[in-house]
Design a protein around this motif. Structure first.
Motif, PDB file in Angstrom:
ATOM      1  N   THR A 244     -20.639 -21.303  39.082  1.00 23.62           N
ATOM      2  CA  THR A 244     -19.575 -21.850  39.918  1.00 23.62           C
ATOM      3  C   THR A 244     -20.105 -22.892  40.902  1.00 23.62           C
ATOM      4  OG1 THR A 244     -18.324 -19.793  39.734  1.00 23.62           O
ATOM      5  CG2 THR A 244     -17.767 -21.252  41.574  1.00 23.62           C
ATOM      6  N   ARG A 245     -21.248 -22.610  41.524  1.00 23.33           N
ATOM      7  CA  ARG A 245     -21.778 -23.553  42.507  1.00 23.33           C
ATOM      8  C   ARG A 245     -22.119 -24.893  41.867  1.00 23.33           C
ATOM      9  NH1 ARG A 245     -26.826 -21.692  45.995  1.00 23.33           N
ATOM     10  NH2 ARG A 245     -25.469 -19.847  46.102  1.00 23.33           N
ATOM     11  N   GLN A 295     -21.457 -14.522  34.054  1.00 26.91           N
ATOM     12  CA  GLN A 295     -21.920 -14.869  35.399  1.00 26.91           C
ATOM     13  C   GLN A 295     -22.329 -13.637  36.197  1.00 26.91           C
ATOM     14  OE1 GLN A 295     -22.475 -18.040  36.193  1.00 26.91           O
ATOM     15  NE2 GLN A 295     -21.685 -18.593  34.165  1.00 26.91           N
TER      16      GLN A 295
END
Length: 345
Positions: A244-245, A295
């Motif tokens: 996500t980052r 993730q």
């Protein structure tokens, strides 16, 4: 003691290609402990001639065309080796291939996969793949494509390995899972490379583990089928695997690539590529559900993963690479035609 090694080859109506691949495995300095051919419902002579000409090979009949991803998963499930070597049926391995590709796995338990040097059959001094490179816009390309083989003579860490010629540590596969079967074929190895990287497994390139690749002999280079799957699966890899980052940081580059690629496809009336992107978006809900699992399992800091991503390529450079690959693929197809004309004893 050397680890036990299983070779898995997926085949679909490719007997002339498969025959050459299996013949090269008989000439290995260090033979594999077992060779498994997964036949995806071929209608050619494969299932009849394989047991006669290569009785040492285990034939696993899928009964239908499962695709490259699920076909390899079936073969891996049948494999007994501590190392699983995957080969395209349109490759021919040099005699030292198996010995060289398992060496990094013997030396370092942190290594989960080893990328071979794939060279173009029609230009055997030119690299077709020496691993996989991934860019900040989500693009994945074969490392070193078009370079002289001699320029990549030293072992090196890489982001991932092409499934056309790779050795996986079975423990690493059991840790991260096999190929994503909804992909059918193309970029399933990029997805697996991301998952290995997220779990902290190292991947290296073994320059002396060499195969000649009759590039896209079993699926025509540049075909609408291939363009459709590449466009779809690119979106799915990003959706499943990019943290996500990194998406927040480089999402603009991902969107820019899609806008440029979609615009280019529209101008050229490449309906297959546009359809692939549409199908990719339609499949995003399922891929996002899978993303949560992937993730959540990550063990490597995002910053460390991000260091592997290369700056986006200028469009002109990307087009140059695509055209060069297509030209060399044509040479490979010609080389394959020439080899088919040579009778084998």
């Amino acid at each position: 003691m050397a680890p036990s090694t299983s070779v898995v080859i997926v085949n679909y109506n490719g007997w002339p290609l498969l025959r050459g691949c299996l013949a090269s495995l008989r000439e290995q300095e260090r033979p594999a402990d077992e060779i498994i051919v997964v036949d995806n419902g071929s209608e050619d002579e494969t299932t009849r001639l394989l047991p006669v000409e290569f009785p040492e090979v285990r034939l696993v009949e899928a009964g239908r065309n499962l695709g490259f991803a699920a076909g390899n998963n079936l073969g891996i499930a049948h494999a007994r080796g501590e190392v699983v070597v995957l080969l395209n049926n349109d490759t021919v391995a040099e005699p030292g291939f198996i010995a060289r590709i398992i060496e990094p796995l013997e030396r370092d338990p942190a290594v989960g996969a080893v990328a071979a040097t794939m060279v173009f059959a029609g230009a055997p001094d030119i690299v077709a793949s020496a691993g996989i490179e991934v860019y900040r816009d989500g693009l994945a390309l074969d490392r070193g494509v078009g370079l002289p083989r001699a320029t990549l003579a030293a072992p090196a860490p890489v982001f991932g390995a092409s499934a056309g010629a790779v050795a996986y540590r079975r423990a690493a596969l059991d840790d991260v899972g096999f190929f994503p079967e909804p992909f059918f074929m193309y970029l399933e190895d990029v997805d697996l490379a991301w998952r290995l990287r997220l779990r902290g497994w190292e991947v290296v390139h073994a320059p002396d583990a060499v195969v000649r690749h009759f590039y896209s002999a079993s699926s025509v280079e540049g075909s609408p089928w291939k363009r459709r799957l590449l466009a779809r699966n690119r979106l799915w890899v990003i959706a499943r695997c990019m943290p996500t980052r990194l998406l927040m940081e480089w999402g603009w580059a991902v969107l820019r690539y899609e806008a440029m690629a979609g615009g280019y496809a529209l101008v050229r009336r490449d309906w297959a590529a546009l359809d692939g992107r549409f199908r990719g978006m339609m499949g995003l809900p399922a891929r996002l559900r899978e993303r949560r699992v992937i993730q959540a399992a990550a063990t490597v800091p995002v910053e460390e993963v991000g260091r592997w991503l290369k700056p986006p390529l200028p469009p002109t450079e990307l087009l140059r690479v695509r055209r060069l690959t297509a030209e060399l693929a044509v040479d490979g197809a010609r080389a394959w035609s020439g080899e088919r004309a040579v009778p084998r004893a």
